[in-house]
Design an enzyme around this catalytic site. Structure first.
Site, PDB file in Angstrom:
ATOM      1  N   SER A 227       0.842  -1.189   0.000  1.00  0.00           N
ATOM      2  CA  SER A 227       0.000   0.000   0.000  1.00  0.00           C
ATOM      3  C   SER A 227       0.884   1.248   0.000  1.00  0.00           C
ATOM      4  O   SER A 227       1.702   1.417  -0.897  1.00  0.00           O
ATOM      5  CB  SER A 227      -0.931  -0.053   1.220  1.00  0.00           C
ATOM      6  OG  SER A 227      -1.878   0.982   1.169  1.00  0.00           O
TER       7      SER A 227
ATOM      8  N   ASP B 215      -8.471  -5.809  -5.131  1.00  0.00           N
ATOM      9  CA  ASP B 215      -8.042  -4.668  -4.315  1.00  0.00           C
ATOM     10  C   ASP B 215      -8.948  -3.490  -4.633  1.00  0.00           C
ATOM     11  O   ASP B 215      -9.009  -3.049  -5.783  1.00  0.00           O
ATOM     12  CB  ASP B 215      -6.572  -4.334  -4.647  1.00  0.00           C
ATOM     13  CG  ASP B 215      -5.992  -3.237  -3.759  1.00  0.00           C
ATOM     14  OD1 ASP B 215      -6.759  -2.369  -3.286  1.00  0.00           O
ATOM     15  OD2 ASP B 215      -4.767  -3.253  -3.546  1.00  0.00           O
TER      16      ASP B 215
ATOM     17  N   HIS C 128      -7.107  -5.579  -0.427  1.00  0.00           N
ATOM     18  CA  HIS C 128      -5.962  -4.692  -0.285  1.00  0.00           C
ATOM     19  C   HIS C 128      -4.909  -5.286   0.651  1.00  0.00           C
ATOM     20  O   HIS C 128      -5.120  -5.329   1.854  1.00  0.00           O
ATOM     21  CB  HIS C 128      -6.431  -3.339   0.230  1.00  0.00           C
ATOM     22  CG  HIS C 128      -5.380  -2.286   0.197  1.00  0.00           C
ATOM     23  ND1 HIS C 128      -4.599  -2.051  -0.911  1.00  0.00           N
ATOM     24  CD2 HIS C 128      -4.950  -1.410   1.137  1.00  0.00           C
ATOM     25  CE1 HIS C 128      -3.751  -1.071  -0.650  1.00  0.00           C
ATOM     26  NE2 HIS C 128      -3.939  -0.671   0.594  1.00  0.00           N
TER      27      HIS C 128
END
Ligand SMILES: [Ca+2]
Length: 586
Positions: A220, A471, A508
């Site tokens: 991320s 995601d 994610h």
């Protein structure tokens, strides 16, 4: 959302370990030059673990705040070796916003060192110093061994602001640092190299021998940080895992806001925050997920609930299956016309008037029906967890990703209203703006999407990029488009230094009905240290998935895991990484 607060449970008396560390000092600091850095058995013992450690700091003003010997123990059932726990600080300053800032970093230095350095990436808006355990997997309850337990010296950092000290409710709370140009630059990129250099200096002072290999792992925002190192400081790391990279964060933030606006069209006006999560129900998303699976599950040779061939799962293929579920008169197990159209728009992504994408489109994946997808776009089904696209996205967009930054109310309704007011086309250009003390734009500060990895490739660096197909924050499609750009620039040779590993079904960084447990660090080590480029990374099911024991190879794009037609669907050995027609297997 990747901050984990864990408490170290000591397995032995601290005093005994402290005495041991003091005893070890006697023979330190001698034959370092003759010692193989990867042979811990023959290395000199580390120096004493103390704030007075004699570090040759690369930058003046850097110091150790405290250093404590920690005995072997366990964290989350994971054995952690005896180590020196170090907290450092640098770049202490008063910001133009009147706040006091500093870059704080945290290191764990195992007494039995494997000669390697591990930089642990951050997450979200950072501002947390991190646990410095060297996380390799973001799966809750994962059995993947963290780097500290493998003997790595690990650093984590807060990227130049502190969520407790620097929070301001009028300025997005923890994202208030975005009002200070240097704090924003530190968050985006500028803190990374100074911390890496300081950490390497601490390692030199503690172990008296050179670092053999340096690795960076993050997901991320941490993935963006890995991309910053690969593109802007290619000399610093031998191997980098930049998972689900937020390397186009300002554009993704505009996309999030547009998605909030698009979803809000399903609701009565004025849009009330408590109703937002009801715009698409779990039944709606389940119908969509089943339609996507019906269209694309078998395209990898196995009807296993997983779309492993995302390239083949096109809108043209999915649309008829969605259309078949659009409500007819008297029907209930169906999608309304408005909801089906919303879904198409969400997957197509925000567009300019000429049809070009502001950010990216999204991969069709049955994972739209999993909690880790809706928690970002809509919030949890029970309404208890607010939509992260509103509470995180709305706050960071206004504080960090536009110039000038804008004060907005910090409560969910205030953030929702601010997002609904944001003009994606005109206000959206503020991600490229400068002025008012900001000499760099948000895009320049907090993105790392260059396709030029030539310097990193030339020094022998290796980059792996896992990314979930489901995601909801950063689009796999954007990461694949980036890799194709890297490959074009490298004349088709990108796979010799950079590989993307799509993770079907994964949300994610982790989660979803996915095989999301994999050891990217070992894959990187094999590539960097033994020249074994990963064609596939072995992966195991998420503990919460319907099939936690399932295994699969994660395949280097453009290949995908194709069923051989023989043997159990639960066994990854029956799947082979296969290139689609016209592409070659890397
Ligand atoms: Ca399948």
């Amino acid at each position: 959302m990747t901050h984990f607060h864990r408490r170290l449970r000591h397995g032995a008396a601290g005093a005994a370990a402290a005495a041991m560390a003091i005893a070890l000092i006697a023979g330190s600091g001698s034959q370092a030059a003759q010692t193989s850095p990867l042979a811990p058995g023959s290395a000199p013992p580390p120096s004493i673990c103390a704030a007075t450690l004699a570090v040759a700091w690369p930058e003046s003003g850097t110091r150790i705040e405290r250093a404590t010997p920690v005995p072997a123990g366990t964290i989350d059932h994971q054995a952690i070796p005896a180590h020196c726990d170090v907290y450092g600080i640098m770049h202490e300053r008063r910001g133009v916003d009147g706040q006091d800032y500093a870059i704080r970093f945290h290191m764990r230095l195992p007494e039995a060192w494997n000669g390697r350095f591990f930089f642990q990436g951050g997450g979200g808006s950072n501002g947390e110093i991190g646990d410095a355990l060297g996380r390799v997997s973001w799966v809750r309850g994962s059995s993947i061994t963290p780097a500290i337990a493998r003997g790595y010296a690990v650093v984590s950092q807060d990227s130049g602001h502190d969520n407790q000290r620097n929070s301001d409710p009028k300025r997005g709370g923890a994202t208030a640092f975005g009002f200070d140009p240097q704090a924003r630059a530190d968050y985006g990129h500028a803190s990374l190299a100074p911390v890496a250099r300081a950490a390497k200096a601490v390692i030199a002072a503690y172990y008296h021998r050179p670092i053999a290999r340096s690795y960076f792992l993050g997901c991320s925002k941490g993935g963006e940080e890995g991309m910053v190192f690969a593109q802007q400081h290619p000399e610093m790391f031998d191997g980098i895992m930049a998972a689900a990279p937020g390397f186009a964060l300002p554009r993704a933030a505009v996309e999030e806001t547009w998605e909030v606006q698009r979803i809000a069209q399903l609701l009565a006006k004025p849009v009330a925050f408590p109703a937002f999560h009801t715009a698409l129900t779990d039944q709606d998303l389940s119908i969509a997920g089943h339609a996507i699976a019906k269209a694309c599950d078998a395209l990898d040779g196995a009807v296993d609930g997983v779309v492993s061939n995302p390239a083949a799962c096109t809108t043209a293929r999915v649309r008829p299956q969605i259309e078949a579920k659009v409500c007819k008169a008297g029907q209930s197990d169906c999608l309304t016309r408005a909801k089906a159209d919303t879904l198409y728009d969400l997957m197509r992504g925000a567009r300019r008037g000429d049809g070009s994408a502001i950010y990216a489109d999204w991969a069709w994946d049955p994972g739209v029906a999993t909690p880790g997808w809706r928690i970002w776009k809509l919030g949890s089904a029970d309404g208890k967890v607010p939509a992260l696209n509103i509470v995180l996205g709305g706050a960071s967009l206004h504080s960090v990703f536009i110039v000038p930054p804008q004060e907005v109310p910090g409560d969910p309704q205030g953030l929702l209203d601010a997002e609904l007011r944001f003009n994606v086309l005109t206000d959206g250009r503020k991600i490229d703006a400068t002025g008012g003390g900001f000499t760099r734009s948000p895009w320049q500060d907090v993105s790392a999407r260059s396709t030029d990895l030539s310097a990193f490739a030339a020094r022998g660096g290796k980059l792996i990029v896992p990314h979930g197909a489901a995601d909801p924050v950063f689009s796999l499609r954007d990461t694949l488009a980036w890799w194709e750009g890297v490959n074009a620039r490298a004349h088709g040779a990108a796979a010799s230094f950079a590989r993307v590993f799509p993770v079907p079904g994964m949300n994610h960084c982790s989660g979803g009905d996915a095989t999301d447990q994999f050891d990217g660090l070992s894959a990187l080590e094999d590539w960097v240290e033994h020249g074994k480029a990963p064609a596939a990374i072995p992966a195991k099911g998420d503990p919460q998935a319907p099939w936690p024991e399932r295994t699969r190879p994660l395949c280097a794009w453009p290949s995908y895991a194709r069923y051989t037609g023989h043997g159990s669907l639960e066994d990854g050995a029956n799947f082979v990484c296969t290139a689609p027609p016209g592409r070659k297997t890397v």
